[in-house]
Write a protein that holds these residues in place. Structure first.
Motif, short mmCIF file in Angstrom:
data_model
loop_
_atom_site.label_atom_id
_atom_site.label_comp_id
_atom_site.label_asym_id
_atom_site.label_seq_id
_atom_site.Cartn_x
_atom_site.Cartn_y
_atom_site.Cartn_z
N TYR A 124 47.60 46.01 60.99
CA TYR A 124 48.48 46.78 60.12
C TYR A 124 48.09 48.23 59.92
O TYR A 124 48.77 48.96 59.22
CB TYR A 124 48.59 46.08 58.76
CG TYR A 124 47.27 45.87 58.04
CD1 TYR A 124 46.73 46.87 57.25
CD2 TYR A 124 46.58 44.67 58.15
CE1 TYR A 124 45.53 46.68 56.59
CE2 TYR A 124 45.37 44.48 57.49
CZ TYR A 124 44.86 45.48 56.72
OH TYR A 124 43.67 45.31 56.08
N MET A 208 59.11 47.84 46.43
CA MET A 208 58.26 46.67 46.57
C MET A 208 58.41 45.86 45.29
O MET A 208 57.69 46.05 44.34
CB MET A 208 56.83 47.09 46.76
CG MET A 208 56.13 46.36 47.86
SD MET A 208 55.02 45.16 47.27
CE MET A 208 54.01 46.10 46.19
N LEU B 137 43.92 46.36 48.85
CA LEU B 137 44.20 45.31 49.82
C LEU B 137 44.74 44.04 49.19
O LEU B 137 45.41 43.26 49.84
CB LEU B 137 42.93 44.99 50.63
CG LEU B 137 42.36 46.17 51.42
CD1 LEU B 137 41.14 45.74 52.20
CD2 LEU B 137 43.40 46.72 52.37
N HIS B 160 50.28 45.06 49.84
CA HIS B 160 48.83 44.86 49.82
C HIS B 160 48.46 43.98 51.00
O HIS B 160 48.83 42.82 51.07
CB HIS B 160 48.42 44.25 48.49
CG HIS B 160 48.82 45.10 47.32
ND1 HIS B 160 48.17 46.28 47.04
CD2 HIS B 160 49.82 45.00 46.44
CE1 HIS B 160 48.76 46.86 45.99
NE2 HIS B 160 49.76 46.10 45.61
N ALA B 161 47.70 44.57 51.92
CA ALA B 161 47.59 44.02 53.26
C ALA B 161 46.93 42.66 53.34
O ALA B 161 47.20 41.89 54.24
CB ALA B 161 46.86 45.01 54.15
N LEU B 162 46.04 42.33 52.43
CA LEU B 162 45.33 41.06 52.58
C LEU B 162 45.98 39.93 51.80
O LEU B 162 45.47 38.82 51.81
CB LEU B 162 43.86 41.21 52.18
CG LEU B 162 43.02 41.97 53.20
CD1 LEU B 162 41.57 41.99 52.78
CD2 LEU B 162 43.14 41.39 54.59
N ARG B 163 47.10 40.20 51.14
CA ARG B 163 47.82 39.09 50.54
C ARG B 163 48.36 38.21 51.67
O ARG B 163 48.68 38.69 52.74
CB ARG B 163 48.98 39.61 49.70
CG ARG B 163 48.49 40.24 48.42
CD ARG B 163 49.65 40.51 47.50
NE ARG B 163 49.16 40.95 46.20
CZ ARG B 163 49.94 41.17 45.16
NH1 ARG B 163 51.24 41.00 45.27
NH2 ARG B 163 49.43 41.55 44.02
N GLY B 240 41.56 41.35 57.85
CA GLY B 240 42.89 40.84 58.18
C GLY B 240 42.90 40.17 59.54
O GLY B 240 43.46 39.08 59.72
#
Ligand code: SF4
Lengths: 229, 581
Positions: A124, A208, B137, B160-163, B240
């Protein structure tokens, strides 16, 4: 196969009566020969590949043998940008700026699979190849490339410069650099449609929204082009 | 698993249990745990601050060092492991007591909607960046945090990338405006000062940042009045990515954390998994790992010192220090086929046996290292110029080092003799004799001297192990975790089945969690692993030693000269790969 030595492609010598000898050549060729043998690299070292780059310039592999040892850390003083390591989204505008700061003529070597394609970071926050941002002349494979491999890449670049191929290439505008953050009219496939539309002034950035489960609102995610890549 | 659970309050793990009961009865509870894991206390958001203050200040607890904040999103845990009380997130604070040599996990369970806890920056200053990271994150809000901005990603990032519900391939465009918006650049404390100071942007592409670090300074002439650092320019999503790979496939990613000493990262990771599995490795593997760890440590320190000296203008040392590295690379290449990114560690042993002449080869490297080190030593250690540049610059006092969460050479240079190899021996460190060098000055010179001495100690360790390098198998015979030898696969049905299962399904780590730690070249390298019993890691959180070092950098350089900041940055040895992951 025997590789031809890198030697000045000069014309036949003409002995003169005045005591001094002449060599005939075309100005372009002489310039290209000079440029190819005195590359001033600017290492844009971000990660593990930069460590291997250090090995290449240090005594054991000695890049000086190829005339490219004058490592400059200022883009304004160098003509070869070696991108060694992963470039992430956050660094993309920085790389672009550095490239723009370099004076012409300039060349780019993408060292390692990360710089070339994103490598095994398909994630990402990682640019999937720096050619999303700047034009690349030589890609060097490997994770990290061995020093020999990078030297090979530099020799290949020297050959390309000497052949005049790169100059033609540029004139023909084969490379259309994708301008990160500057030119929202060029779409970048890796980025979501939502963001692009926003940048083109068409739409609000998707909100969001947090649902009861704390998940992203499904609609907003669909608008953000989720699942495209 | 329940059979191995230790009594949660049993000493020595929570020796302060009675005091705790008395002070915070009912609001903090101990959680049963497997013997290999560190003890865990659970509390709620309302009690967190009180519990933290108790753990820090009570002499019976004395957890003075904040090591890590590992957040977990538990929304995708399978049925029986899923949280029963509708909580979704978890914040795990990993603490360490330098006085009692004990680790502790302090846990808060948080709801799915607007997870928030009070910030612990006031209790442990080291928590600052860890909390920003968890916000970035995982989307956990820390109330009362002085500057709760994104840290590893950029401001153009959405979500939030790590959800667990974030698509790990979704990228977001970053423009120049999305980079750190420093208030520093705009703000001066005193309007009259406006023309006295100026803003200086340092990095992310700067020769001394050795990678991609950025510091924005406000300078008054050459003096730094205020500074603000930023990281994330190499956030490659290690955590991730690891969730989408099997346990063994994570090993190559670990190599690229601290790329100056890849072997150490791999060893730390497989050790954590081995502890979860309850697998022990044969002595030969332990010995080989220890030797290679120490060679890696030497390489790491050599790069650090060489690069630091280059920044100070002593270029010659760079050539001296890189020569032994090339020779060590030769040994690593013979072991695993790669110079830098070795991928050599495996759960249950090593990818393959060390070469036949490993012992002689390793031994033959030591004189070169000694010679080149002597060269550097002769040029620098008593050099007046080097002293002027390094002595008294970048000073970190003992109290500050602890408060900022330092570990490794930087902590030892400030006078705390904490070394995981000594205090919690693993692999073969318990069987060898070595010293832990410390200094009490805490300046750049102290860090240089500590690193030099550590390399000598590393060579001592290597020599001792080489003198009795064990024979025998390199890998565990537990074929649930490591591929059986080819001869067995071809001749025995059972081995064939194991081989098949491992290749197709990967190692199955039982459900559970662990915090496992080893001594990396820059300090304590911790792995917080969570497994849900599938073949993939549920959550991996790395405690990178550099992270607190760079977080404190802006404070260390304040009041000094810009040129001293350069020297300090080099001597703290910030490796972007492990800083940003
Ligand atoms: S290509 Fe490999 S070695 Fe190079 S930066 Fe990427 S991960 Fe590191």
């Amino acid at each position: 196969m025997k590789t031809p030595p890198i030697a000045p492609p000069l014309g036949p010598g003409i002995p003169s009566s005045s005591g001094a000898d002449f060599l005939t050549t075309k100005l372009d060729i002489a310039v290209q020969w000079a440029q190819s043998n005195s590359l001033w690299p600017m290492p844009f070292g971000t990660a593990c590949c930069a460590i291997e780059f250090m090995s290449v310039v240090s005594s054991h592999y000695d890049l000086a043998r190829f005339g490219a040892e004058v490592v400059r850390f200022s883009p304004r003083q160098s003509d070869l940008l070696i991108v060694a390591g992963t470039v992430v989204d956050k660094l993309a505008p920085v790389l672009k700026k550095i490239y723009d700061q370099m004076p012409e003529p300039k060349w780019v070597i993408s060292m390692g699979v990360c710089a070339s394609t994103g490598g095994f970071y398909r994630a990402y926050h990682v640019v999937q190849g720096i050619d999303e941002i700047v034009p690349v002349d030589v890609y060097v494979a490997g994770c990290p490339p061995t020093p020999e491999n990078l030297i090979h890449g530099i020799i290949e670049l020297q050959k390309k410069i000497q052949s005049g191929e790169l100059a033609r290439h540029r004139e023909a505008k084969t490379f259309v650099p994708i301008r990160v953050g500057v030119d929202p009219d060029l779409s970048i496939p890796a980025y979501s449609d939502g963001v692009m539309a926003h940048l083109q002034g068409k739409k609000e950035l998707p909100e969001m929204a947090e649902t009861a489960e704390g998940e992203l609102d499904a609609k907003a995610r669909a608008a953000a082009g989720e699942g495209r890549r | 698993m329940s059979a191995t659970l230790a009594n949660p309050f049993a000493p020595p793990s929570i020796s302060f249990g009675p005091v705790l009961e008395q002070k915070l009865a009912g609001r903090v509870t101990a959680e049963p745990r497997p013997a290999s894991d560190i003890p865990t206390l659970v509390t709620d958001a309302a009690t967190l601050k009180e519990a933290a203050l108790f753990l820090r200040d009570d002499p019976a607890a004395a957890y003075d060092l904040f090591l890590d904040l590992a957040s977990v999103d538990r929304s995708k845990l399978p049925g029986d492991l899923a949280p029963k009380d509708k909580t979704r997130f978890q914040a795990n604070y990993i603490l360490y007591s330098t006085k009692r040599n004990e680790h502790l996990r302090l846990r808060v369970n948080l709801p799915a909607k607007e997870p928030a806890v009070p910030s612990l920056v006031g209790v442990w200053p080291a928590a600052n960046w860890f909390e920003r990271e968890a916000w970035d994150l995982m989307g956990i809000r820390f109330e009362g945090h002085p500057n709760l901005q994104r840290l590893l990603t950029h401001n153009g990032f959405v979500g939030h990338a790590l959800r667990k519900d974030y698509d790990k391939k979704q990228r977001w465009l970053c423009t120049e405006e999305d980079l750190l918006q420093t208030e520093l650049a705009a703000k001066t404390d005193d309007p009259a000062d406006m023309f006295e100071t100026m803003t200086l942007n340092f990095g992310p592409s700067h020769p001394t940042t050795h990678g991609t670090l950025r510091v924005v300074m406000r300078v008054d002439g050459e003096k730094i009045v205020a500074a603000e650092s930023e990281c994330g320019y190499l956030h490659r999503c290690f955590e991730g990515m690891s969730e989408t790979h099997t346990w063994v496939q994570v090993v190559p990613y670990t190599d690229r954390l601290n790329y100056c000493s890849p072997m150490i990262n791999g060893n730390g990771y497989v050790r954590a998994v081995e502890q979860m599995l309850g697998v022990d490795v044969p002595p030969r593997a332990k010995a080989a790992r220890t030797v290679l760890n120490e060679f890696s440590r030497i390489m790491d320190h050599l790069v650090c010192i060489a690069a630091n000296l280059v920044d100070l203008g002593a270029l010659t040392n760079f050539w001296y220090a890189f020569q032994p590295r090339e020779e060590i690379y030769g040994l690593l290449e013979a072991c695993c086929g790669a110079r830098l990114t070795s991928s050599y560690a495996r759960i249950g042993g090593l990818a393959k046996d060390v070469p036949e002449n490993f012992v002689e080869w390793s031994r033959s490297l030591l004189p070169t290292i000694r010679d080149r080190m002597a060269d550097v030593d002769g040029l620098i250690t008593k050099n007046k110029i080097a002293w002027n540049r390094m002595r008294g610059t970048g000073v970190v006092s003992k109290e500050h080092a602890i408060a900022w969460g330092f570990t490794g050479p930087s902590l030892r240079a400030s006078g705390v003799a904490y070394d995981v190899r000594k205090d919690k021996p693993y692999e073969m460190y318990g069987d060898v004799d070595f010293d832990v060098p410390i200094s009490t000055d805490g300046d750049n010179l102290a860090r240089y001297l500590v690193r030099m001495e550590e390399m000598r100690q590393s060579m001592r360790i290597i020599e001792q192990i080489l003198a009795r390098f064990p024979k025998g198998p390199i890998n565990s015979d537990d074929y649930r975790v490591i591929l059986p030898p080819k001869e067995m696969v071809y001749n025995e049905m059972e081995a064939l089945i194991y081989h098949f299962k491992l290749v197709f399904e990967g190692v199955k780590v039982p459900p559970g969690e662990i915090y496992s730690y080893t001594e990396g070249a820059n300090g304590e390298l911790g792995y917080s692993l969570v497994s849900d019993g599938s073949g993939f890691p549920y959550r991996i959180k790395v405690r990178p030693p550099c992270f607190p070092l760079f977080a404190a950098f802006e404070h260390v350089i304040k009041g000094g000269m810009v040129s001293d900041a350069v020297a300090t940055l080099g001597s703290l040895n910030i490796i972007a790969g492990e800083l940003d992951r």
